[in-house]
Design a protein around this motif. Sequence first.
Motif, mmCIF file in Angstrom:
data_model
loop_
_atom_site.group_PDB
_atom_site.id
_atom_site.type_symbol
_atom_site.label_atom_id
_atom_site.label_comp_id
_atom_site.label_asym_id
_atom_site.label_seq_id
_atom_site.Cartn_x
_atom_site.Cartn_y
_atom_site.Cartn_z
ATOM 1 N N GLN A 1 -1.879 2.868 -7.339
ATOM 2 C CA GLN A 1 -0.928 2.571 -6.261
ATOM 3 C C GLN A 1 -0.185 3.846 -5.843
ATOM 4 N N GLY A 2 0.152 4.666 -6.816
ATOM 5 C CA GLY A 2 0.835 5.926 -6.525
ATOM 6 C C GLY A 2 -0.039 6.863 -5.713
ATOM 7 N N TYR A 3 -1.332 6.893 -6.042
ATOM 8 C CA TYR A 3 -2.258 7.792 -5.338
ATOM 9 C C TYR A 3 -2.421 7.369 -3.870
ATOM 10 N N ASP A 4 -2.286 6.053 -3.613
ATOM 11 C CA ASP A 4 -2.325 5.573 -2.217
ATOM 12 C C ASP A 4 -1.270 6.301 -1.381
ATOM 13 N N SER A 5 -0.093 6.520 -1.967
ATOM 14 C CA SER A 5 1.003 7.203 -1.251
ATOM 15 C C SER A 5 0.647 8.657 -0.967
ATOM 16 N N VAL A 6 -0.094 9.272 -1.891
ATOM 17 C CA VAL A 6 -0.532 10.668 -1.713
ATOM 18 C C VAL A 6 -1.498 10.748 -0.531
ATOM 19 N N VAL A 7 -2.463 9.812 -0.498
ATOM 20 C CA VAL A 7 -3.468 9.812 0.576
ATOM 21 C C VAL A 7 -2.801 9.602 1.936
ATOM 22 N N LEU A 8 -1.869 8.651 1.991
ATOM 23 C CA LEU A 8 -1.236 8.321 3.271
ATOM 24 C C LEU A 8 -0.103 9.275 3.643
ATOM 25 N N LYS A 9 0.296 10.133 2.676
ATOM 26 C CA LYS A 9 1.463 11.018 2.879
ATOM 27 C C LYS A 9 2.671 10.187 3.337
ATOM 28 N N ALA A 10 2.932 9.099 2.603
ATOM 29 C CA ALA A 10 3.989 8.155 2.975
ATOM 30 C C ALA A 10 5.368 8.806 2.923
ATOM 31 N N ASP A 11 6.197 8.495 3.923
ATOM 32 C CA ASP A 11 7.594 8.941 3.928
ATOM 33 C C ASP A 11 8.487 7.929 3.211
ATOM 34 N N ILE A 12 8.144 6.656 3.375
ATOM 35 C CA ILE A 12 8.914 5.575 2.757
ATOM 36 C C ILE A 12 7.925 4.533 2.241
ATOM 37 N N GLU A 13 8.166 4.042 1.029
ATOM 38 C CA GLU A 13 7.366 2.911 0.547
ATOM 39 C C GLU A 13 8.305 1.748 0.245
ATOM 40 N N LYS B 1 6.203 7.640 8.359
ATOM 41 C CA LYS B 1 5.103 6.794 7.874
ATOM 42 C C LYS B 1 5.656 5.833 6.827
ATOM 43 N N ILE B 2 5.610 4.551 7.135
ATOM 44 C CA ILE B 2 6.131 3.520 6.238
ATOM 45 C C ILE B 2 4.956 2.815 5.590
ATOM 46 N N LYS B 3 4.969 2.767 4.267
ATOM 47 C CA LYS B 3 3.836 2.166 3.547
ATOM 48 C C LYS B 3 4.288 0.921 2.788
ATOM 49 N N ALA B 4 3.480 -0.118 2.860
ATOM 50 C CA ALA B 4 3.674 -1.284 1.995
ATOM 51 C C ALA B 4 2.297 -1.762 1.586
ATOM 52 N N GLY B 5 2.131 -1.982 0.302
ATOM 53 C CA GLY B 5 0.829 -2.397 -0.215
ATOM 54 C C GLY B 5 0.791 -3.885 -0.520
ATOM 55 N N PHE B 6 -0.331 -4.500 -0.187
ATOM 56 C CA PHE B 6 -0.514 -5.933 -0.451
ATOM 57 C C PHE B 6 -1.859 -6.139 -1.124
ATOM 58 N N ASP B 7 -1.840 -6.727 -2.308
ATOM 59 C CA ASP B 7 -3.107 -7.079 -2.948
ATOM 60 C C ASP B 7 -3.523 -8.438 -2.406
ATOM 61 N N PRO B 8 -4.719 -8.525 -1.852
ATOM 62 C CA PRO B 8 -5.124 -9.784 -1.224
ATOM 63 C C PRO B 8 -5.517 -10.839 -2.261
ATOM 64 N N THR B 9 -4.536 -11.240 -3.088
ATOM 65 C CA THR B 9 -4.828 -12.200 -4.159
ATOM 66 C C THR B 9 -4.426 -13.619 -3.779
ATOM 67 N N LYS C 1 -11.397 2.611 0.725
ATOM 68 C CA LYS C 1 -11.922 3.703 1.568
ATOM 69 C C LYS C 1 -11.964 5.006 0.784
ATOM 70 N N TRP C 2 -10.920 5.267 -0.043
ATOM 71 C CA TRP C 2 -10.942 6.512 -0.837
ATOM 72 C C TRP C 2 -11.365 6.266 -2.282
ATOM 73 N N PHE C 3 -10.967 5.139 -2.852
ATOM 74 C CA PHE C 3 -11.292 4.931 -4.270
ATOM 75 C C PHE C 3 -12.783 4.671 -4.511
ATOM 76 N N SER C 4 -13.471 4.097 -3.522
ATOM 77 C CA SER C 4 -14.906 3.828 -3.727
ATOM 78 C C SER C 4 -15.703 5.132 -3.789
ATOM 79 N N ARG C 5 -15.076 6.234 -3.288
ATOM 80 C CA ARG C 5 -15.764 7.542 -3.341
ATOM 81 C C ARG C 5 -15.421 8.308 -4.621
ATOM 82 N N PHE C 6 -14.500 7.758 -5.407
ATOM 83 C CA PHE C 6 -14.089 8.433 -6.638
ATOM 84 C C PHE C 6 -15.200 8.412 -7.692
ATOM 85 N N SER C 7 -15.329 9.539 -8.376
ATOM 86 C CA SER C 7 -16.263 9.576 -9.516
ATOM 87 C C SER C 7 -15.467 9.221 -10.770
ATOM 88 N N GLY C 8 -16.177 9.057 -11.873
ATOM 89 C CA GLY C 8 -15.516 8.763 -13.149
ATOM 90 C C GLY C 8 -14.491 9.833 -13.501
#
Length: 299
Positions: A180-192, A42-50, A131-138
Amino acid sequence: PRIKKIMEEQLAIIKRGAVDIISEEELRMKLKESIKTKKPLKIKAGFDPTAPDLHLGHTVLLRKLRQFQDLGHEVYFLIGDFTGMIGDPTGRSEIRKQLTRQEVARNALTYKKQVAKILNLRKLKIVFNSKWFSRFSGIDILKLTTHASISQILARDDFKKRYTLGENISMLEFMYPLLQGYDSVVLKADIEIGGTDQIFNLLVGRDMQKDFNQPQQVVLTMPLLEGTDGTQKMSKSYGNYIGINEPAKEMFGKVMSISDNLMLKYYELLTDEDLDKIKGMHPREAKVNLAKIIITQYH
């Protein structure tokens, strides 16, 4: 021996142009296991749509992702629609303007159209971190803060500079690497994969996976491509960029304007050409060839 041979072939492609691999030994082990079990990594790369307009600087990362796709691995193109509303503080000397949900959605759509020129969309897994952060509570958000210390965050170069100069750093910006780090936990990334300026955030992902008892992702960084001026990194704000949607004639002129020294780096990061062959060509011939290759890729 067969597995070792395939692994070495994959490794040679992955390493081309890369700056940091943390760690290469772990990467070798992951590749071996993947080949043996026929289970893609699983290869992960994050892009902020800015920024909705992609230029050749962005394609360095995208081309590396395409190589992973061609090697049979799973690429997760993570659009940080949640984190994009915060703004990544990397390389910034001031607090970034936060985007609205509408701006983020609009930019994400244009990203998809443009990356289709490089990535195989049929094989691409596009995910949004809202998808996951919008479900997060305080309390969930606050719990994330236990995965890093203030001294750790302040050790980061851009934060250190701003702190030393007495400039403002918001608590929100401190949160960014953790999200950003937690995204890797959710995706169980092998490489970022990320640019060299992203190494701090990528390593936070490694640490966080360890905290969550997951195998740690390998961190792979790619260099920041200098623009046509040959000094500053390619950026719209510096006016030294070559946009992938620009007319072919403009692209040709801009590529021809780069220095001979920079040309080889462009070949390494933006093409699959044999570098020894290029070194044997006359500089002008090599540059015309480079311009043609780049134009063919995007037109």
